[in-house]
Design an enzyme around this catalytic site. Sequence first.
Site, PDB file in Angstrom:
ATOM      1  N   LYS A 179     -10.302  12.718   7.772  1.00  0.00           N
ATOM      2  CA  LYS A 179      -9.883  12.333   9.120  1.00  0.00           C
ATOM      3  C   LYS A 179      -9.888  13.559  10.026  1.00  0.00           C
ATOM      4  CE  LYS A 179      -6.678   8.588   7.884  1.00  0.00           C
ATOM      5  NZ  LYS A 179      -7.400   7.494   8.557  1.00  0.00           N
ATOM      6  N   ASP A 208     -12.071   6.897   3.211  1.00  0.00           N
ATOM      7  CA  ASP A 208     -10.921   6.670   4.088  1.00  0.00           C
ATOM      8  C   ASP A 208     -10.514   5.190   4.118  1.00  0.00           C
ATOM      9  OD1 ASP A 208      -8.901   7.336   5.806  1.00  0.00           O
ATOM     10  OD2 ASP A 208     -10.177   7.578   7.581  1.00  0.00           O
ATOM     11  N   ARG A 247      -7.356  -0.636   0.809  1.00  0.00           N
ATOM     12  CA  ARG A 247      -7.873  -1.866   0.218  1.00  0.00           C
ATOM     13  C   ARG A 247      -8.245  -1.665  -1.248  1.00  0.00           C
ATOM     14  NH1 ARG A 247     -12.304  -2.133   4.855  1.00  0.00           N
ATOM     15  NH2 ARG A 247     -10.527  -1.155   5.884  1.00  0.00           N
ATOM     16  N   ASP A 302       1.679   6.494   5.328  1.00  0.00           N
ATOM     17  CA  ASP A 302       0.705   5.492   4.876  1.00  0.00           C
ATOM     18  C   ASP A 302       1.187   4.794   3.590  1.00  0.00           C
ATOM     19  OD1 ASP A 302      -1.648   4.190   5.568  1.00  0.00           O
ATOM     20  OD2 ASP A 302      -2.930   5.510   4.369  1.00  0.00           O
ATOM     21  N   LYS A 359       0.857  -1.187   0.000  1.00  0.00           N
ATOM     22  CA  LYS A 359       0.000   0.000   0.000  1.00  0.00           C
ATOM     23  C   LYS A 359       0.892   1.236   0.000  1.00  0.00           C
ATOM     24  CE  LYS A 359      -3.193   2.618   3.003  1.00  0.00           C
ATOM     25  NZ  LYS A 359      -4.106   2.583   4.172  1.00  0.00           N
ATOM     26  N   GLU A 381      -9.217   3.492   1.787  1.00  0.00           N
ATOM     27  CA  GLU A 381      -8.623   3.598   0.455  1.00  0.00           C
ATOM     28  C   GLU A 381      -7.517   2.584   0.191  1.00  0.00           C
ATOM     29  OE1 GLU A 381      -7.617   5.275   2.996  1.00  0.00           O
ATOM     30  OE2 GLU A 381      -5.461   4.932   2.831  1.00  0.00           O
ATOM     31  N   ASP A 436      -2.623  10.126   3.530  1.00  0.00           N
ATOM     32  CA  ASP A 436      -4.019   9.714   3.694  1.00  0.00           C
ATOM     33  C   ASP A 436      -4.762  10.726   4.558  1.00  0.00           C
ATOM     34  OD1 ASP A 436      -6.430   8.451   3.926  1.00  0.00           O
ATOM     35  OD2 ASP A 436      -5.712   6.813   5.213  1.00  0.00           O
TER      36      ASP A 436
END
Length: 505
Positions: free
Chosen positions: A284, A354, A358, A295, A272, A356, A277
């Site tokens: 967030k 959020d 996956r 991230d 990933k 994201e 993020d």
Amino acid sequence: MRLILTILIATIWGGSAAAQRSIDFDSDVRPGDAVIVAVSDVEAMSELEAVIGEAGLENIRRAMGAAGFEEEVGASASCISGAEPYGEVHLVGVTSDEMSARDWEDFGGRAATLAKATKAARVSVLAPGADQAAIADAAFGAMLGQYTFDKYKSEAEPVEGALVMIAPSPEAARTEFNSEHAHIAYAVKWARDMQSEPANELYPEEFVRRARQEFRGVSNVTISVLDVRDMERLGMGAILGVGKGSLRPPRMMITRYDGGETGVAPIVFAGKGITFDSGGISLKSNTNMWQMKSDMTGAATVTAAVMGLAKSKAPVNVIAIAALAENMPDGGAQRPGDVVKTMSGTTVEIMSTDAEGRLVLADAVWYAQEQFEPSLLVDIATLTGSVGRALSDEYAGLFTREDDIAERLMVAGKVSGEDLWRLPLHPNHKKQIKSLIADIKNSGTGSPGASTGATFIGTFVKEETPWAHIDIAGIDWLSEATPTVPIGASGFSVRLLDQLARDGL
Ligand code: BES
Ligand code: MN
Ligand code: ZN
């Protein structure tokens, strides 16, 4: 339990000191050095006499007394004056049980941490009784433990002086360190640097540029990069959807190292790579949002693992896929409720922008299977706060459908010192991601968050593909230092993946 003591003696005790020392190997301590010595226990410290003489030993005993040294692993004590011909004495406790490679690394890390506090040009590390391998392990630990990220400080502390590992045959120890540890130590450092970079400096294209630079001149490595048009052609609607809210376009970077036999199916690592993020439209809260610059840890560690394997010419075929995007909330951003079509054809209703990670991995793991038919597919992701709350800084979460793959990974985790804890993938978790209007949705309602995320990614992994998902949220960024991992970017999973690839041999 009996203890080993480690003693560090130094000349000058100054204020702030050098940020990082070069690691070197030598056969003798010199007068004026700072010295670190390992002794099996207080009684057995006479071993030291051969190295530093009777007077030196007497000083060390006095220092231990004065500093109130406690016989505990990791305990340390210092004597700043009166230890001529060495000006400074530091003691570190280590176990006298059989020292594992990990114990030696920890010792090296602690020594490097102590060495930071002295201005002595030479800090010598003594470990009487340690063999070549142990000294190389300690050097490895020192390298990992002294990591700092100070490139944005206007007045970076000067890098001066050496940390000298004292060995009976220093050249042999150096050779062992260079062949067994140096490349992997560098790979961990590179991953930590990438994690630590702020997101205004590091975005998908810049990630690619820096990785390319590192692989320049490394044999048997092929890099290919998918840009937005390539991804559109391939139908990668999931990663494209995540990237839509940012001015920085997404990328998919594929780094292939063919060091093994031709025709042997590669192990594929998919990481990933969210360079920031923000949560996107599902924004967030600001608390700790800055940490979301890391991230992209999965992308950095999979790329770094391949870098370490390639530079050390390991006889393996491995591929790293970095799924890179920035998750931002601008006018072009995807919205909750949107439906995207993934490369596999599966449609996804976006419940939270959020969730994201996956999404970018859905396209990455599908691409991996279509292109490479991996012998093993492992995805690495800072995927869920849920796993961070469950496992904290001690373990990463491991998810797999097959017990033998779990076993393989758990062993690699133990050996590398990057421990995993298995968490469930249960058929019931699929209910969590049923969508009313699309094939699936990208987040479930409530618990178990880590398993829901894993199950989502699993939807894109064919039954016959040997697969594991590793959720490193939490352990990617330490809030408390360990001997070999300072606070902050951990580089977690570089060593694990390196070990996993080598275990197959
Ligand atoms: N990058 C985060 C997960 C994360 C949280 C990593 C804390 C490191 C530290 C991920 O993209 C995320 O936002 N996950 C959500 C998923 C939820 C919306 C289904 C989470 O865990 O809250
Ligand atoms: Mn997120
Ligand atoms: Zn994320």
